[in-house]
Design an enzyme around this catalytic site. Structure first.
Site, mmCIF file in Angstrom:
data_model
loop_
_atom_site.group_PDB
_atom_site.id
_atom_site.type_symbol
_atom_site.label_atom_id
_atom_site.label_comp_id
_atom_site.label_asym_id
_atom_site.label_seq_id
_atom_site.Cartn_x
_atom_site.Cartn_y
_atom_site.Cartn_z
ATOM 1 N N GLU A 193 50.868 48.318 29.582
ATOM 2 C CA GLU A 193 51.170 49.394 28.644
ATOM 3 C C GLU A 193 50.368 49.235 27.361
ATOM 4 O O GLU A 193 49.785 48.173 27.095
ATOM 5 C CB GLU A 193 52.681 49.383 28.327
ATOM 6 C CG GLU A 193 53.164 50.460 27.371
ATOM 7 C CD GLU A 193 52.893 51.878 27.836
ATOM 8 O OE1 GLU A 193 51.702 52.252 27.908
ATOM 9 O OE2 GLU A 193 53.861 52.617 28.105
ATOM 10 N N ARG A 205 58.410 45.012 34.886
ATOM 11 C CA ARG A 205 58.992 46.318 35.167
ATOM 12 C C ARG A 205 58.099 47.139 36.098
ATOM 13 O O ARG A 205 58.590 47.894 36.942
ATOM 14 C CB ARG A 205 59.288 47.070 33.869
ATOM 15 C CG ARG A 205 58.102 47.286 32.930
ATOM 16 C CD ARG A 205 58.618 47.822 31.585
ATOM 17 N NE ARG A 205 57.567 48.147 30.632
ATOM 18 C CZ ARG A 205 57.034 47.295 29.771
ATOM 19 N NH1 ARG A 205 57.434 46.010 29.770
ATOM 20 N NH2 ARG A 205 56.112 47.685 28.900
ATOM 21 N N HIS A 219 52.495 52.167 33.416
ATOM 22 C CA HIS A 219 53.415 52.523 32.338
ATOM 23 C C HIS A 219 53.113 53.922 31.803
ATOM 24 O O HIS A 219 52.018 54.461 32.019
ATOM 25 C CB HIS A 219 53.309 51.496 31.221
ATOM 26 C CG HIS A 219 53.408 50.086 31.702
ATOM 27 N ND1 HIS A 219 54.592 49.377 31.711
ATOM 28 C CD2 HIS A 219 52.478 49.251 32.242
ATOM 29 C CE1 HIS A 219 54.386 48.168 32.219
ATOM 30 N NE2 HIS A 219 53.106 48.073 32.545
ATOM 31 N N ARG A 264 54.715 55.542 37.501
ATOM 32 C CA ARG A 264 55.311 54.832 36.366
ATOM 33 C C ARG A 264 56.485 53.976 36.842
ATOM 34 O O ARG A 264 57.176 54.318 37.801
ATOM 35 C CB ARG A 264 55.815 55.823 35.312
ATOM 36 C CG ARG A 264 56.281 55.117 34.034
ATOM 37 C CD ARG A 264 56.912 56.060 33.041
ATOM 38 N NE ARG A 264 57.529 55.289 31.958
ATOM 39 C CZ ARG A 264 58.519 55.726 31.195
ATOM 40 N NH1 ARG A 264 59.023 56.929 31.381
ATOM 41 N NH2 ARG A 264 59.019 54.949 30.246
ATOM 42 N N HIS A 265 56.728 52.875 36.170
ATOM 43 C CA HIS A 265 57.810 51.951 36.536
ATOM 44 C C HIS A 265 59.191 52.589 36.361
ATOM 45 O O HIS A 265 59.354 53.622 35.698
ATOM 46 C CB HIS A 265 57.724 50.681 35.682
ATOM 47 C CG HIS A 265 57.905 50.948 34.212
ATOM 48 N ND1 HIS A 265 59.143 51.154 33.627
ATOM 49 C CD2 HIS A 265 57.004 51.036 33.208
ATOM 50 C CE1 HIS A 265 58.999 51.353 32.332
ATOM 51 N NE2 HIS A 265 57.705 51.299 32.047
ATOM 52 N N GLY A 266 60.190 51.937 36.920
ATOM 53 C CA GLY A 266 61.564 52.377 36.790
ATOM 54 C C GLY A 266 62.135 52.096 35.404
ATOM 55 O O GLY A 266 61.520 51.457 34.556
ATOM 56 N N GLN A 267 63.333 52.566 35.191
ATOM 57 C CA GLN A 267 63.988 52.489 33.887
ATOM 58 C C GLN A 267 64.317 51.055 33.491
ATOM 59 O O GLN A 267 64.689 50.217 34.317
ATOM 60 C CB GLN A 267 65.283 53.314 33.929
ATOM 61 C CG GLN A 267 66.089 53.285 32.631
ATOM 62 C CD GLN A 267 67.336 54.125 32.737
ATOM 63 O OE1 GLN A 267 67.275 55.346 32.726
ATOM 64 N NE2 GLN A 267 68.495 53.478 32.885
ATOM 65 N N THR A 268 64.214 50.796 32.179
ATOM 66 C CA THR A 268 64.630 49.531 31.580
ATOM 67 C C THR A 268 65.661 49.810 30.499
ATOM 68 O O THR A 268 65.816 50.956 30.043
ATOM 69 C CB THR A 268 63.445 48.784 30.940
ATOM 70 O OG1 THR A 268 63.042 49.489 29.747
ATOM 71 C CG2 THR A 268 62.261 48.680 31.894
ATOM 72 N N LEU A 269 66.328 48.763 30.036
ATOM 73 C CA LEU A 269 67.282 48.919 28.942
ATOM 74 C C LEU A 269 66.594 49.436 27.692
ATOM 75 O O LEU A 269 67.141 50.277 26.964
ATOM 76 C CB LEU A 269 67.968 47.582 28.645
ATOM 77 C CG LEU A 269 68.951 47.579 27.468
ATOM 78 C CD1 LEU A 269 70.075 48.573 27.690
ATOM 79 C CD2 LEU A 269 69.492 46.178 27.220
#
Length: 213
Positions: free
Chosen positions: A83, A59, A145, A9-14
């Protein structure tokens, strides 16, 4: 030896931090997400992947590129790994979704978005298509995602719909490992990479935990 698939899974986003439904909206990694991508890349490189495939959303793609830089492998983009489409929910917090669409939120079916079955079918087909391009002892890394990967893996594993609740969610830059055996695919590892952490994604509420419950 048998083929293996790492579903990362991708890294964190806002929007992860704000608990907003991202869906197909292209939200970049935040500073924490960039660091998470670098860390996961350093760990996964030790597995010697042979192919990296990514969602086209930045992302996921930027997370994949971090692994590509460490391994020297190119990153192939596939929009079928996006996603779950959130329709009218994209950009909204869970509180707003629940207040405006209580019935739809209870069923977690976003108005104008994709169903779970549609996502499971789309993502699993993409994963199985790409794994056919690696050698029998190869390792495919699929960067995608939270909801897309969980649903895609459930379909690859052949779990019936009534058991889909048994597989939990994926944290940011955590991964699962699928192994191919004589009787098909099996789950070798799930939500690995860190100590257990709160999960915030576009998946059902029961597969998330914002740290308050």
């Amino acid at each position: 030896m048998s083929r293996r698939i790492v579903c990362l899974r991708h890294g964190q986003t806002l929007w992860n931090v704000e608990h907003r439904f991202q869906g197909h909206t292209d939200i970049p990694l935040d500073e924490t997400g960039v660091a998470q991508a670098a860390r996961s890349a350093s760990l996964l490189a030790a597995l010697r992947p042979t192919k990296i495939v990514s969602s086209d959303l930045s992302r996921a793609h930027d997370t994949a590129l971090a692994l590509g830089r460490v391994t020297g492998l190119p990153v192939t983009v596939d929009k079928e790994l996006r996603e779950r489409g959130g329709g009218e929910w994209e950009g909204l917090t869970s509180d707003v979704m629940a207040a405006r669409w209580p019935a739809e939120y209870a069923a977690f079916e976003p108005p104008g978005g994709e169903t779970e079955v549609e996502v499971a079918t789309r993502v699993s087909a993409a994963i199985l298509r790409w794994v056919e391009e690696i050698d029998d002892d190869g390792l495919l890394v699929v960067v995608s995602h939270g909801a897309a990967l969980r649903l895609g893996m459930l379909s690859v594993l052949g779990l019936p719909r009534e058991l889909w609740h048994t597989l939990g969610g994926l944290g940011n830059c955590s991964w699962s490992l699928l192994k191919q055996g004589r009787k098909g695919w099996r789950l070798g590892e799930h939500n690995a990479g860190t100590l257990p952490e709160p999960v915030s994604s576009d998946d059902k509420p029961e597969f998330q935990d914002d740290g308050t419950r």
